[in-house]
Design an enzyme around this catalytic site. Structure first.
Site, short mmCIF file in Angstrom:
data_model
loop_
_atom_site.label_atom_id
_atom_site.label_comp_id
_atom_site.label_asym_id
_atom_site.label_seq_id
_atom_site.Cartn_x
_atom_site.Cartn_y
_atom_site.Cartn_z
N ALA A 1 -3.58 24.01 34.82
CA ALA A 1 -5.04 24.07 34.97
C ALA A 1 -5.72 24.55 33.70
O ALA A 1 -5.25 25.46 33.01
CB ALA A 1 -5.46 24.97 36.13
N GLY A 2 -6.82 23.88 33.39
CA GLY A 2 -7.68 24.29 32.30
C GLY A 2 -7.42 23.64 30.96
O GLY A 2 -8.15 23.89 30.00
N GLY B 1 -10.14 22.31 35.98
CA GLY B 1 -11.13 21.30 35.65
C GLY B 1 -12.09 21.66 34.53
O GLY B 1 -12.96 20.86 34.19
N LYS C 1 4.05 22.83 45.32
CA LYS C 1 3.17 23.56 44.41
C LYS C 1 2.23 24.38 45.28
O LYS C 1 1.38 23.82 45.99
CB LYS C 1 2.37 22.61 43.52
CG LYS C 1 1.39 23.33 42.61
CD LYS C 1 0.46 22.36 41.89
CE LYS C 1 -0.66 23.12 41.19
NZ LYS C 1 -1.66 22.21 40.58
N THR D 1 -7.21 16.47 35.37
CA THR D 1 -8.56 16.06 35.01
C THR D 1 -8.64 15.51 33.60
O THR D 1 -9.33 14.51 33.34
CB THR D 1 -9.52 17.25 35.16
OG1 THR D 1 -9.38 17.81 36.47
CG2 THR D 1 -10.96 16.82 34.97
#
Length: 278
Positions: free
Chosen positions: A203-204, A177, A116, A226
Site C-alpha cells: 500500500a501507498g 491508494g 491477506k 492502484t
C-alpha cells in the site's frame, strides 16, 4: 484450459522469495481490482509475471454460481487461466468476526490456505485496526492459514504479529491508494533491521522508483494495485514495476554505497602527473 506460460523463456531465478516455505520466482505481487478491462489485467500480469495476485472474496461472491454454470464469471475464469497463485484478501472487513468469517469462506472459494489479512480500523485513512489485528492473525494461524497481515509500520505491532506465528508481515508505505511512497523511511528501515522475517511493503507505492527504494533497503517484496491499474498504460506500468523490483533487489545484494558528507573523486589523483603551462 492449462495455465498460460508466464516464464516461457526464463529459468527459475537464482534469488527466489520464500514465504511459509513456498518458493516464488518474483518479488512483485499485484492486485486485480480497478483495471479498465479483463484483457488489460491479463496483459499486465503476463508483462509483470508477479508472484501472486490478490483477489477479494466480495468480488468473487458469485463464483459458486459460476462454477455451477448458472452465471458467467469472466474474472474468475481469467484467474484460473493465468495460473498465478491467488492471494485472497479480507478487504473491507471492519470487525474481527467479519475478517474470520471472510477468511474461511475465501479458503473454500479459492481453495487455498493463503490469506491477506486486512482489518480496517478507520474508514478515512483505511488504517488497519492495530488493536485487534494480532488476535485475528493468531486465530487464523491456529486454524491453518498462511497469514500475510496488512499493517502499519509500527515496530511493536509487527513484532507481535511475528510472535503469534506470522512468517511474513506487510507494512504500508503510505495509506492505501495515495501513491505517496515511503512517508516514514526511518520506521520502515527500523523494521528491516529488527525483524528477521520476510517484509512485504503493501500500500501507498505510486512509482516504480518507490518499489526500487524499499527493495534497496532490504525489503523482500512489494504488493501494489492502484499504481498499475489506474495508470494510463497499465501494461507498461506493470512491467516498469517488475523491472524496478529486480533492480532494487540486485542493488541490495550488491551493496549500495554509503553516502558521503563531501565530494569524493571518482578518479584517483595520487601519482597523476600535472602539466604546467609557462
Amino acid at each position: 484450459m492449462p495455465p498460460l506460460p508466464l516464464h516461457p523463456e526464463q529459468p527459475a531465478v537464482a534469488d527466489p522469495l520464500f514465504l511459509y516455505g513456498q518458493r516464488f520466482d518474483s518479488r512483485l505481487m499485484l492486485g486485480t481490482a480497478r483495471y479498465p478491462s479483463p484483457a488489460t489485467l491479463r496483459e499486465a500480469v503476463l508483462s509483470a509475471r508477479p508472484a501472486m495476485l490478490t483477489a477479494s472474496l466480495r468480488r468473487q461472491s458469485a463464483s459458486a454460481e459460476a462454477a455451477n454454470g448458472s452465471q458467467d464469471n469472466t474474472f474468475w475464469a481469467l484467474l484460473q487461466e493465468l495460473g498465478v497463485p491467488v492471494l485472497p484478501n479480507t478487504a473491507g472487513c471492519h470487525s474481527a468476526q467479519e475478517a474470520l468469517a471472510t477468511s474461511h469462506m475465501a479458503r473454500e472459494v479459492f481453495n487455498t490456505d493463503w490469506i491477506k489479512l486486512e482489518l480496517i480500523g478507520d474508514d478515512y485513512t483505511l488504517q488497519p485496526d492495530t488493536l485487534n489485528l494480532v488476535g485475528v492473525a493468531d486465530r487464523l494461524i491456529r486454524d491453518g492459514f498462511k497469514v500475510l497481515p496488512y499493517c502499519t509500520d509500527d515496530l511493536v505491532l509487527c513484532q507481535r504479529l511475528v510472535d503469534v506465528g506470522c512468517q511474513a508481515v506487510m507494512p504500508w508505505a503510505a495509506p492505501i491508494g495515495t501513491g505517496k511512497g515511503p512517508i516514514n523511511p526511518h520506521a520502515l528501515q527500523t523494521l528491516r533491521e529488527r525483524l528477521d522475517v520476510p517484509l512485504i511493503v503493501d500500500a501507498g507505492l505510486g512509482r516504480p522508483s518507490h518499489a526500487c527504494t524499499v527493495l534497496e533497503w532490504g525489503f523482500d517484496a512489494v504488493l501494489l494495485n492502484t499504481a498499475v491499474a489506474l495508470s494510463p498504460q497499465p501494461v507498461q506500468m506493470a512491467q516498469a514495476f517488475a523491472h524496478a523490483v529486480q533492480a532494487g533487489r540486485q542493488a541490495y545484494l550488491a551493496g549500495v554505497m554509503q553516502e558521503q558528507a563531501s565530494a569524493q573523486p571518482s578518479t584517483p589523483v595520487l601519482g597523476t602527473p600535472f602539466w604546467h603551462h609557462a
